[in-house]
Scaffold this active site. Structure first.
Site, PDB file in Angstrom:
ATOM      1  CB  CYS A  51      -0.990  -0.047   1.169  1.00 33.80           C
ATOM      2  SG  CYS A  51      -2.398   1.070   0.966  1.00 33.80           S
ATOM      3  CD  GLU A  93      -1.118  -6.326   5.067  1.00 33.84           C
ATOM      4  OE1 GLU A  93      -1.285  -5.138   5.393  1.00 33.84           O
ATOM      5  OE2 GLU A  93      -0.863  -6.676   3.906  1.00 33.84           O
ATOM      6  CG  HIS A 139      -3.654  -3.916   2.872  1.00 31.41           C
ATOM      7  ND1 HIS A 139      -2.648  -3.424   3.666  1.00 31.41           N
ATOM      8  CD2 HIS A 139      -4.327  -2.845   2.390  1.00 31.41           C
ATOM      9  CE1 HIS A 139      -2.708  -2.104   3.675  1.00 31.41           C
ATOM     10  NE2 HIS A 139      -3.712  -1.733   2.893  1.00 31.41           N
TER      11      HIS A 139
END
Length: 184
Positions: A73, A162, A160
């Site tokens: 990001c 994660e 993202h």
């Protein structure tokens, strides 16, 4: 050790936990850390965050590090700025699942389907890819969802990987860790 440069993003601890689940040693450090303070560096992840100006303290490390780097990001945007790209306001600010289209498998997207859903949380995006980089993925609302330096092991993703909402996110992080540890 993979160091996570903390830009104050809401998911920085998710990055750490995701690496821990993969049994990859990692440590969160302030984005003001100096490269020479990092020991046994195998890779660097530049986290997301709310403020591009405060994040710019990472640019020195991004330019100088001789290890693989993954920007997530804001980290993706900082990589673009570090190498002469342009970042600007997104035409469609996104805080939801977004369909990602992989244009080139490469080592980051190895074994990942050509289309998957990912969590996007951003107001800004890479508007112009830096010289020496190529686009790896796009979406209907963002032309540069992922990019890679053509010669160095430097990657950026706008989404993202994660978070649990991102399909194949742990595989993308695992692929980055394989690059860092060559054959993990």
């Amino acid at each position: 050790m993979i160091y996570i440069l903390n830009n104050g993003g809401q998911y920085v601890h998710r990055i750490y936990r995701s690496l821990r689940y993969l049994n990859v040693p990692s440590k969160i450090v302030p984005n003001t850390v100096k490269l020479e303070e990092l020991e046994d560096v195998k890779g660097i992840i530049v986290s997301g965050g709310p403020d591009i100006e405060k994040g710019k303290s990472c640019i020195e490390i991004i330019k100088k590090a001789e290890v693989p780097i993954l920007g997530i990001c804001l980290g993706h945007q900082l990589i673009a700025l570090a190498f002469g790209g342009e970042v600007g306001r997104a035409e469609a600010e996104e805080y939801a699942l977004t369909e990602i289209y992989v244009d080139e498998e490469n080592d980051l997207f190895k074994g990942i389907p050509k289309k998957f859903k990912a969590w996007a949380s951003h107001k800004d995006e890479v508007k112009k890819v830096p010289k020496g980089f190529k686009v790896l993925a796009h979406s209907d609302i963002c032309k540069v969802e992922a990019m890679k330096h053509e010669e160095k092991k430097i990657y950026g993703v706008q989404f993202h990987p994660e978070v649990a909402h991102t399909e194949y996110g742990s595989e993308i992080l695992k692929n980055f860790c394989r690059v860092c540890y060559e054959g993990l």
